[in-house]
Enzyme design. Structure first.
Site, mmCIF file in Angstrom:
data_model
loop_
_atom_site.group_PDB
_atom_site.id
_atom_site.type_symbol
_atom_site.label_atom_id
_atom_site.label_comp_id
_atom_site.label_asym_id
_atom_site.label_seq_id
_atom_site.Cartn_x
_atom_site.Cartn_y
_atom_site.Cartn_z
ATOM 1 N N ASP A 1 0.849 -1.199 0.000
ATOM 2 C CA ASP A 1 0.000 0.000 0.000
ATOM 3 C C ASP A 1 0.881 1.245 0.000
ATOM 4 O OD1 ASP A 1 -3.226 0.479 0.882
ATOM 5 O OD2 ASP A 1 -1.850 2.186 1.128
ATOM 6 N N ILE A 2 0.461 2.240 -0.780
ATOM 7 C CA ILE A 2 1.244 3.468 -0.917
ATOM 8 C C ILE A 2 1.188 4.317 0.360
ATOM 9 C CG2 ILE A 2 -0.569 4.999 -1.825
ATOM 10 C CD1 ILE A 2 1.464 5.777 -4.048
ATOM 11 N N ASN B 1 -12.833 -3.596 2.279
ATOM 12 C CA ASN B 1 -13.848 -2.556 2.384
ATOM 13 C C ASN B 1 -14.789 -2.660 1.185
ATOM 14 O OD1 ASN B 1 -12.771 -1.350 4.737
ATOM 15 N ND2 ASN B 1 -11.194 -0.344 3.512
ATOM 16 N N HIS C 1 -6.845 -5.990 2.036
ATOM 17 C CA HIS C 1 -5.707 -5.429 2.762
ATOM 18 C C HIS C 1 -5.140 -6.520 3.664
ATOM 19 C CE1 HIS C 1 -6.823 -1.032 2.168
ATOM 20 N NE2 HIS C 1 -7.984 -1.610 1.930
ATOM 21 N N HIS D 1 -9.996 -5.357 -3.492
ATOM 22 C CA HIS D 1 -8.678 -5.521 -2.881
ATOM 23 C C HIS D 1 -8.860 -5.986 -1.452
ATOM 24 C CE1 HIS D 1 -9.994 -1.328 -2.697
ATOM 25 N NE2 HIS D 1 -9.405 -1.224 -1.513
ATOM 26 N N GLU E 1 -12.560 3.001 -1.402
ATOM 27 C CA GLU E 1 -12.238 4.151 -2.258
ATOM 28 C C GLU E 1 -11.838 3.738 -3.663
ATOM 29 O OE1 GLU E 1 -9.521 6.641 -0.062
ATOM 30 O OE2 GLU E 1 -11.257 7.556 0.962
ATOM 31 N N VAL E 2 -11.200 2.578 -3.796
ATOM 32 C CA VAL E 2 -10.771 2.136 -5.125
ATOM 33 C C VAL E 2 -11.725 1.037 -5.604
ATOM 34 C CG1 VAL E 2 -8.904 1.127 -6.488
ATOM 35 C CG2 VAL E 2 -8.371 2.704 -4.611
HETATM 36 P P1 AMP Z 1 -9.905 1.224 0.268
HETATM 37 O O1 AMP Z 1 -10.262 2.373 1.166
HETATM 38 O O2 AMP Z 1 -10.169 -0.110 0.879
HETATM 39 O O3 AMP Z 1 -10.488 1.379 -1.124
HETATM 40 O O4 AMP Z 1 -8.328 1.276 0.147
HETATM 41 C C1 AMP Z 1 -7.631 1.776 -0.950
HETATM 42 C C2 AMP Z 1 -6.165 1.665 -0.613
HETATM 43 O O5 AMP Z 1 -5.430 1.826 -1.804
HETATM 44 C C3 AMP Z 1 -5.661 2.739 0.377
HETATM 45 O O6 AMP Z 1 -5.098 2.071 1.501
HETATM 46 C C4 AMP Z 1 -4.623 3.506 -0.437
HETATM 47 O O7 AMP Z 1 -3.529 3.923 0.338
HETATM 48 C C5 AMP Z 1 -4.229 2.482 -1.494
HETATM 49 N N1 AMP Z 1 -3.688 3.023 -2.732
HETATM 50 C C6 AMP Z 1 -4.235 3.992 -3.501
HETATM 51 N N2 AMP Z 1 -3.472 4.219 -4.589
HETATM 52 C C7 AMP Z 1 -2.433 3.351 -4.503
HETATM 53 C C8 AMP Z 1 -1.294 3.079 -5.318
HETATM 54 N N3 AMP Z 1 -1.060 3.754 -6.457
HETATM 55 N N4 AMP Z 1 -0.417 2.128 -4.914
HETATM 56 C C9 AMP Z 1 -0.628 1.451 -3.769
HETATM 57 N N5 AMP Z 1 -1.678 1.641 -2.965
HETATM 58 C C10 AMP Z 1 -2.571 2.591 -3.313
#
Ligand code: AMP
Length: 125
Positions: free
Chosen positions: A39-40, A97, A112, A110, A105-106
Site C-alpha cells: 500500500d502506498i 472494504n 488489505h 482488494h 475508495e478504489v
Molecule cells: P480502500 O479504502 O479499501 O479502497 O483502500 C484503498 C487503498 O489503496 C488505500 O489504503 C490507499 O492507500 C491504497 N492506494 C491507492 N493508490 C495506490 C497506489 N497507487 N499504490 C498502492 N496503494 C494505493
C-alpha cells in the site's frame, strides 16, 4: 471518496492501471489469479494489498460473478502472501472494504493484509 458498491467496473480505476503496468507499484507477488503490492500509504508496519486479475468492483461483485477457479486462486494468493511475509505467527489481519459504509475508495476488489505489529481492536470509531 467512498464508492457506490453497485457501480459497474471502471477500466480506468487506479488498480486496473497498476494491473496493466501503466502505474508503478511495489510488487510483492503475482500469479495467474492475483497481484499483490504494498500500500502506498501504509497503516501498519506491513500493509500489502492483494487484488484479483479479473475486473471486479468489490468482494460483493467477486463473490457473485467470479468463477470457482478465480475465487480459489485469489484466496490462495492472499494466504500465500501472508505466509511469504512471515505473518502467520504472530498473526495478522485481512480487511476488504465494500461500498460507502465500508469506506471503499478504489473500485477494484482488494484485500488489505495488515501485520508486523499488534493491531488493536477490530474497528475504531
Ligand atoms: P480502500 O479504502 O479499501 O479502497 O483502500 C484503498 C487503498 O489503496 C488505500 O489504503 C490507499 O492507500 C491504497 N492506494 C491507492 N493508490 C495506490 C497506489 N497507487 N499504490 C498502492 N496503494 C494505493
Amino acid at each position: 471518496m467512498p464508492i457506490d458498491a453497485t457501480q459497474s467496473y471502471d477500466d480506468e480505476n487506479i488498480f486496473a492501471k497498476i494491473l496493466r503496468g501503466e502505474i508503478p507499484s511495489s510488487k510483492v507477488y503475482e500469479d495467474d489469479w492475483a497481484y499483490a503490492f504494498d500500500d502506498i500509504n501504509p497503516q501498519a508496519e506491513i500493509h500489502t494489498l492483494v487484488i484479483p486479475k479479473g475486473a471486479y468492483v468489490s468482494w460483493d461483485d467477486f463473490s457473485a460473478r467470479a468463477s470457482d477457479a478465480e475465487i480459489g486462486g485469489f484466496v490462495r494468493a492472499v494466504g500465500h502472501v501472508a505466509r511469504a511475509k512471515g505473518l502467520v505467527e504472530p498473526g495478522y489481519r485481512l480487511l476488504a472494504n465494500i461500498g460507502a459504509h465500508g469506506g471503499q475508495e478504489v473500485p477494484h476488489l482488494h484485500v488489505h493484509i495488515f501485520g508486523g505489529q499488534p493491531l488493536g481492536r477490530m474497528i475504531c470509531n
